[in-house]
Design a protein around this motif. Structure first.
Motif, mmCIF file in Angstrom:
data_model
loop_
_atom_site.group_PDB
_atom_site.id
_atom_site.type_symbol
_atom_site.label_atom_id
_atom_site.label_comp_id
_atom_site.label_asym_id
_atom_site.label_seq_id
_atom_site.Cartn_x
_atom_site.Cartn_y
_atom_site.Cartn_z
ATOM 1 N N ALA A 1 -18.029 -0.623 -4.999
ATOM 2 C CA ALA A 1 -17.574 -1.580 -6.015
ATOM 3 C C ALA A 1 -17.102 -0.853 -7.274
ATOM 4 C CB ALA A 1 -18.676 -2.576 -6.342
ATOM 5 N N GLU A 2 -17.887 0.106 -7.725
ATOM 6 C CA GLU A 2 -17.526 0.879 -8.924
ATOM 7 C C GLU A 2 -16.231 1.665 -8.699
ATOM 8 O OE1 GLU A 2 -19.273 4.736 -11.377
ATOM 9 O OE2 GLU A 2 -20.634 3.572 -10.119
ATOM 10 N N LEU B 1 -10.322 2.332 -9.598
ATOM 11 C CA LEU B 1 -8.962 2.463 -9.063
ATOM 12 C C LEU B 1 -8.056 1.364 -9.596
ATOM 13 C CD1 LEU B 1 -9.749 3.408 -5.363
ATOM 14 C CD2 LEU B 1 -8.627 4.854 -7.075
ATOM 15 N N SER B 2 -8.584 0.156 -9.637
ATOM 16 C CA SER B 2 -7.805 -0.970 -10.140
ATOM 17 C C SER B 2 -7.435 -0.765 -11.604
ATOM 18 C CB SER B 2 -8.595 -2.265 -9.968
ATOM 19 O OG SER B 2 -7.834 -3.374 -10.397
ATOM 20 N N GLN B 3 -8.402 -0.352 -12.402
ATOM 21 C CA GLN B 3 -8.169 -0.128 -13.824
ATOM 22 C C GLN B 3 -7.231 1.048 -14.074
ATOM 23 O OE1 GLN B 3 -12.176 0.283 -15.331
ATOM 24 N NE2 GLN B 3 -12.488 -1.937 -15.414
ATOM 25 N N ALA B 4 -7.206 1.998 -13.155
ATOM 26 C CA ALA B 4 -6.344 3.172 -13.295
ATOM 27 C C ALA B 4 -4.896 2.886 -12.917
ATOM 28 C CB ALA B 4 -6.885 4.323 -12.460
ATOM 29 N N GLY B 5 -4.631 1.674 -12.421
ATOM 30 C CA GLY B 5 -3.255 1.302 -12.087
ATOM 31 C C GLY B 5 -2.813 1.674 -10.693
ATOM 32 N N SER C 1 -11.443 -8.126 -2.432
ATOM 33 C CA SER C 1 -11.962 -8.880 -3.557
ATOM 34 C C SER C 1 -12.461 -7.944 -4.666
ATOM 35 C CB SER C 1 -13.094 -9.795 -3.087
ATOM 36 O OG SER C 1 -13.653 -10.490 -4.161
ATOM 37 N N ALA C 2 -13.162 -6.890 -4.290
ATOM 38 C CA ALA C 2 -13.681 -5.947 -5.281
ATOM 39 C C ALA C 2 -12.559 -5.199 -5.997
ATOM 40 C CB ALA C 2 -14.637 -4.960 -4.623
ATOM 41 N N LEU C 3 -11.483 -4.918 -5.283
ATOM 42 C CA LEU C 3 -10.343 -4.241 -5.908
ATOM 43 C C LEU C 3 -9.595 -5.194 -6.835
ATOM 44 C CD1 LEU C 3 -8.631 -1.621 -6.090
ATOM 45 C CD2 LEU C 3 -7.227 -2.579 -4.245
ATOM 46 N N GLY C 4 -9.497 -6.464 -6.421
ATOM 47 C CA GLY C 4 -8.795 -7.448 -7.248
ATOM 48 C C GLY C 4 -7.289 -7.302 -7.226
ATOM 49 N N LYS C 5 -6.779 -6.650 -6.202
ATOM 50 C CA LYS C 5 -5.333 -6.437 -6.044
ATOM 51 C C LYS C 5 -4.970 -6.674 -4.584
ATOM 52 C CE LYS C 5 -3.507 -3.006 -8.116
ATOM 53 N NZ LYS C 5 -2.811 -2.347 -9.165
ATOM 54 N N PRO C 6 -3.686 -6.878 -4.296
ATOM 55 C CA PRO C 6 -3.273 -7.218 -2.923
ATOM 56 C C PRO C 6 -3.065 -6.046 -1.974
ATOM 57 C CG PRO C 6 -1.370 -7.275 -4.361
ATOM 58 C CD PRO C 6 -2.568 -6.978 -5.244
ATOM 59 N N ASN C 7 -3.601 -4.891 -2.286
ATOM 60 C CA ASN C 7 -3.387 -3.716 -1.443
ATOM 61 C C ASN C 7 -3.834 -3.944 -0.008
ATOM 62 O OD1 ASN C 7 -3.797 -2.776 -4.310
ATOM 63 N ND2 ASN C 7 -3.035 -0.912 -3.364
ATOM 64 N N PRO C 8 -3.120 -3.358 0.941
ATOM 65 C CA PRO C 8 -3.575 -3.405 2.329
ATOM 66 C C PRO C 8 -4.756 -2.457 2.512
ATOM 67 C CG PRO C 8 -1.495 -2.203 2.174
ATOM 68 C CD PRO C 8 -1.801 -2.728 0.808
ATOM 69 N N PHE C 9 -5.737 -2.899 3.301
ATOM 70 C CA PHE C 9 -6.914 -2.085 3.593
ATOM 71 C C PHE C 9 -7.019 -1.838 5.086
ATOM 72 C CE2 PHE C 9 -8.411 -3.354 -0.568
ATOM 73 C CZ PHE C 9 -9.236 -2.315 -0.958
#
Length: 108
Positions: A13-14, A19-23, A44-52
């Motif tokens: 989570a951290e 990563l999200s905050q770093a852009g 959800s933890a990333l909060g962005k639409p990146n593929p996982f």
């Protein structure tokens, strides 16, 4: 772009928040080796639409004789994950529903 995350589950989570905050660009594929984190939880933890891509490997990967189970938010990303992970073992595509059992079998 691809990012391979090999962090302990309790740090995921951290790490994703940082990563999200770093852009982190939205098109970066993230491969997670963390046990117990579903694709939905990762996104959800990333909060962005990146593929996982979720990957579960066993210890024989250390001697290039492992087996790695893979599933993804976007099936088209599995080939990228296979190209990165195949040098250490056999990659097998599977449904995420089987990952709890696979995690138990791999000893994670």
């Amino acid at each position: 772009r691809m990012l391979l995350l090999g962090v302990k589950p309790f740090k995921m989570a951290e790490t994703l928040q940082q990563l999200s905050q770093a852009g982190l660009p939205d098109d970066s594929v993230i491969i997670s080796l963390a046990a117990g984190w579903t694709l939905e939880q990762l996104r959800s933890a990333l909060g962005k639409p990146n593929p996982f891509v979720r990957a579960m490997a066993n210890t024989p990967c250390l001697v290039r004789q492992g087996v790695i189970a893979l599933c993804a938010t976007d099936e088209s990303q599995l080939s990228l994950a296979e190209s990165v992970l195949a040098p250490v073992g056999l990659c097998i595509r599977t449904e995420e529903a089987y990952f709890d059992a696979i995690t138990g079998l791999t000893g994670s």
